[in-house]
Design a protein around this motif. Sequence first.
Motif, PDB file in Angstrom:
ATOM      1  N   ASP A 320       0.769  -1.126  -0.048  1.00  0.00           N
ATOM      2  CA  ASP A 320       0.133   0.139  -0.298  1.00  0.00           C
ATOM      3  C   ASP A 320       0.901   1.359   0.055  1.00  0.00           C
ATOM      4  O   ASP A 320       0.286   2.282  -0.253  1.00  0.00           O
ATOM      5  N   ARG A 321       2.247   1.186   0.429  1.00  0.00           N
ATOM      6  CA  ARG A 321       2.868   2.377   0.443  1.00  0.00           C
ATOM      7  C   ARG A 321       4.096   2.291  -0.699  1.00  0.00           C
ATOM      8  O   ARG A 321       4.710   3.272  -0.787  1.00  0.00           O
ATOM      9  N   ILE A 322       4.187   1.368  -1.741  1.00  0.00           N
ATOM     10  CA  ILE A 322       4.830   1.425  -2.902  1.00  0.00           C
ATOM     11  C   ILE A 322       4.575   2.508  -3.603  1.00  0.00           C
ATOM     12  O   ILE A 322       5.565   3.361  -4.097  1.00  0.00           O
ATOM     13  N   GLY A 323       3.193   2.921  -4.029  1.00  0.00           N
ATOM     14  CA  GLY A 323       2.805   3.933  -4.714  1.00  0.00           C
ATOM     15  C   GLY A 323       3.500   5.251  -4.385  1.00  0.00           C
ATOM     16  O   GLY A 323       3.712   6.257  -5.428  1.00  0.00           O
ATOM     17  N   ASP A 324       3.590   5.510  -3.166  1.00  0.00           N
ATOM     18  CA  ASP A 324       4.212   6.880  -2.481  1.00  0.00           C
ATOM     19  C   ASP A 324       5.688   7.044  -2.830  1.00  0.00           C
ATOM     20  O   ASP A 324       6.099   8.118  -3.002  1.00  0.00           O
ATOM     21  N   LEU A 325       6.239   5.977  -3.223  1.00  0.00           N
ATOM     22  CA  LEU A 325       7.821   6.025  -3.504  1.00  0.00           C
ATOM     23  C   LEU A 325       7.903   6.251  -4.832  1.00  0.00           C
ATOM     24  O   LEU A 325       9.122   6.999  -5.194  1.00  0.00           O
ATOM     25  N   VAL A 326       7.238   6.093  -5.847  1.00  0.00           N
ATOM     26  CA  VAL A 326       7.285   6.351  -7.402  1.00  0.00           C
ATOM     27  C   VAL A 326       7.863   7.677  -7.593  1.00  0.00           C
ATOM     28  O   VAL A 326       8.905   8.099  -8.224  1.00  0.00           O
ATOM     29  N   PRO A 327       6.882   8.808  -7.182  1.00  0.00           N
ATOM     30  CA  PRO A 327       7.436  10.265  -7.233  1.00  0.00           C
ATOM     31  C   PRO A 327       8.746  10.443  -6.939  1.00  0.00           C
ATOM     32  O   PRO A 327       9.446  11.267  -7.365  1.00  0.00           O
ATOM     33  N   VAL A 328       9.214   9.920  -5.649  1.00  0.00           N
ATOM     34  CA  VAL A 328      10.395   9.914  -4.847  1.00  0.00           C
ATOM     35  C   VAL A 328      11.515   9.590  -5.928  1.00  0.00           C
ATOM     36  O   VAL A 328      12.455  10.421  -6.274  1.00  0.00           O
ATOM     37  N   PHE A 329      11.411   8.622  -6.506  1.00  0.00           N
ATOM     38  CA  PHE A 329      12.306   8.140  -7.423  1.00  0.00           C
ATOM     39  C   PHE A 329      12.529   8.800  -8.917  1.00  0.00           C
ATOM     40  O   PHE A 329      13.433   9.144  -9.316  1.00  0.00           O
ATOM     41  N   VAL A 330      11.407   9.347  -9.320  1.00  0.00           N
ATOM     42  CA  VAL A 330      11.221  10.422 -10.399  1.00  0.00           C
ATOM     43  C   VAL A 330      12.057  11.390 -10.123  1.00  0.00           C
ATOM     44  O   VAL A 330      12.822  11.978 -10.951  1.00  0.00           O
ATOM     45  N   ARG A 331      11.731  12.005  -8.942  1.00  0.00           N
ATOM     46  CA  ARG A 331      12.380  13.350  -8.559  1.00  0.00           C
ATOM     47  C   ARG A 331      13.969  13.193  -8.344  1.00  0.00           C
ATOM     48  O   ARG A 331      14.754  13.748  -8.788  1.00  0.00           O
ATOM     49  N   HIS A 332      14.429  11.969  -7.876  1.00  0.00           N
ATOM     50  CA  HIS A 332      15.764  11.750  -7.663  1.00  0.00           C
ATOM     51  C   HIS A 332      16.587  11.719  -9.027  1.00  0.00           C
ATOM     52  O   HIS A 332      17.397  11.732  -9.267  1.00  0.00           O
ATOM     53  N   GLY A 333      15.630  10.956 -10.061  1.00  0.00           N
ATOM     54  CA  GLY A 333      16.138  10.741 -11.262  1.00  0.00           C
ATOM     55  C   GLY A 333      16.246  12.235 -11.949  1.00  0.00           C
ATOM     56  O   GLY A 333      17.403  12.164 -12.613  1.00  0.00           O
ATOM     57  N   LEU A 334      15.347  12.999 -12.208  1.00  0.00           N
ATOM     58  CA  LEU A 334      15.503  14.136 -12.589  1.00  0.00           C
ATOM     59  C   LEU A 334      16.661  15.002 -12.160  1.00  0.00           C
ATOM     60  O   LEU A 334      17.351  15.702 -12.908  1.00  0.00           O
ATOM     61  N   THR A 335      16.815  15.110 -10.793  1.00  0.00           N
ATOM     62  CA  THR A 335      17.844  15.899 -10.135  1.00  0.00           C
ATOM     63  C   THR A 335      19.219  15.310 -10.470  1.00  0.00           C
ATOM     64  O   THR A 335      20.195  16.060 -10.857  1.00  0.00           O
ATOM     65  N   THR A 336      19.280  14.076 -10.555  1.00  0.00           N
ATOM     66  CA  THR A 336      20.509  13.338 -10.783  1.00  0.00           C
ATOM     67  C   THR A 336      21.144  13.703 -12.318  1.00  0.00           C
ATOM     68  O   THR A 336      22.123  14.076 -12.589  1.00  0.00           O
ATOM     69  N   LEU A 337      20.040  13.491 -13.357  1.00  0.00           N
ATOM     70  CA  LEU A 337      20.364  13.827 -14.738  1.00  0.00           C
ATOM     71  C   LEU A 337      20.677  15.648 -14.697  1.00  0.00           C
ATOM     72  O   LEU A 337      21.572  15.840 -15.471  1.00  0.00           O
ATOM     73  N   HIS A 338      19.810  16.207 -14.233  1.00  0.00           N
ATOM     74  CA  HIS A 338      19.956  17.853 -14.360  1.00  0.00           C
ATOM     75  C   HIS A 338      21.469  18.133 -13.700  1.00  0.00           C
ATOM     76  O   HIS A 338      22.143  18.755 -14.477  1.00  0.00           O
ATOM     77  N   GLU A 339      21.978  17.468 -12.480  1.00  0.00           N
ATOM     78  CA  GLU A 339      22.927  18.068 -11.734  1.00  0.00           C
ATOM     79  C   GLU A 339      24.088  17.619 -12.748  1.00  0.00           C
ATOM     80  O   GLU A 339      25.219  18.326 -12.750  1.00  0.00           O
ATOM     81  N   GLY A 340      24.075  16.344 -13.183  1.00  0.00           N
ATOM     82  CA  GLY A 340      25.052  15.642 -14.184  1.00  0.00           C
ATOM     83  C   GLY A 340      25.370  16.475 -15.215  1.00  0.00           C
ATOM     84  O   GLY A 340      26.560  16.860 -15.647  1.00  0.00           O
ATOM     85  N   LEU A 341      24.157  16.688 -15.997  1.00  0.00           N
ATOM     86  CA  LEU A 341      24.489  17.649 -17.278  1.00  0.00           C
ATOM     87  C   LEU A 341      25.017  19.139 -17.049  1.00  0.00           C
ATOM     88  O   LEU A 341      25.661  19.406 -17.765  1.00  0.00           O
TER      89      LEU A 341
END
Length: 344
Positions: A320-341
């Motif tokens: 029931d809590r897995i769905g709340d994690l997905v936006p967190v992973f997406v944000r981490h992905g965007l931040t990681t890519l943006h900072e790397g670029l």
Amino acid sequence: MSPDHPPGLDLDRLRGLLDRERPGLVKGPLSGRLIEGGRSNLTYAVADGTSRWVVRRPPLGHVLATAHDMKREHRVISALYPTAVPVPEPVLLCEDEEVLGSPFYVMEFVDGTPYRTADQLAPLGPERTRGAVLNLVDTLVELHAVDPGEVGLADFGRPEGFLDRQLRRWGKQLDASRNRDLDGIDELHAALGRELPRSPAPAVVHGDYRLDNVLIGEDDSIRAILDWEMSTLGDPLTDLGLLVMYSMPLGMPDSPVSTTAEAPGHPAPSELIERYAARSGRDVSAVSWYTAFAWFKLAVILEGIHYRYTLGQTVGRGFDRIGDLVPVFVRHGLTTLHEGLQEG
């Protein structure tokens, strides 16, 4: 069934096969138990009172043979066993479904501990935790140093266009489990596509390389790499990106999906990257892309689990809590890519 006869493991038929194919290997009556913790394929520990082995087979009632390819797993550990890469010794492959109801393979049992959470690592103490994680990097370097052609794995995958295919594949996975708006996930997918790096020379890729897919010995060495079901020939930096992702704190206490990053003594991602670069000689300047791709891939996997949960197709606690994690992973992905670029 009794604990000594777990579902999916017919010990009498297994014993008969081993006696025919490896006479003298088994010395006494066999017992078996299911080893918990695998994501998909089933893993059993089997013993005769003197020796121990492991049996790997697809899930009960599996449909997609390609997703649970025992021959492929057996092939890669057989190829790697004579090398410096620590894998269990293969014993035999059985493709006759009459024995256990599906193809399976048998390998030696390796003593060691898979550490899945920061809490499990904590008793090791900071120094040993640090050593174990650095050994994880060094072992990955050993894997990626293997020449696929020299060990008979030249045709084990299609390295050409590997990253593009991977990105499209995970995009399709996402489309198959969409039932809500997910802010940023399409942006992340598109940005990854725009910034696709040029892959280095292909290597044997594990596909799910992290601390809980290896066995750590009492001396903190990597005794064996397990769970080769996603292995192929491809871009080795995808393994590094996933390892780096799992070494970054989620920032979510009591998360149902944990990384080991919060364990005292765990090396920072930058140290893991630098160590891999120094020991492998590879250019890791695009590692932010590979790490962002790992965040995206895990977001898609978690969204698929959440989707099945909304359909009532999951069993157990925490879904029931897995769905709340997905936006967190997406944000981490965007931040990681943006900072790397920006750094690039």
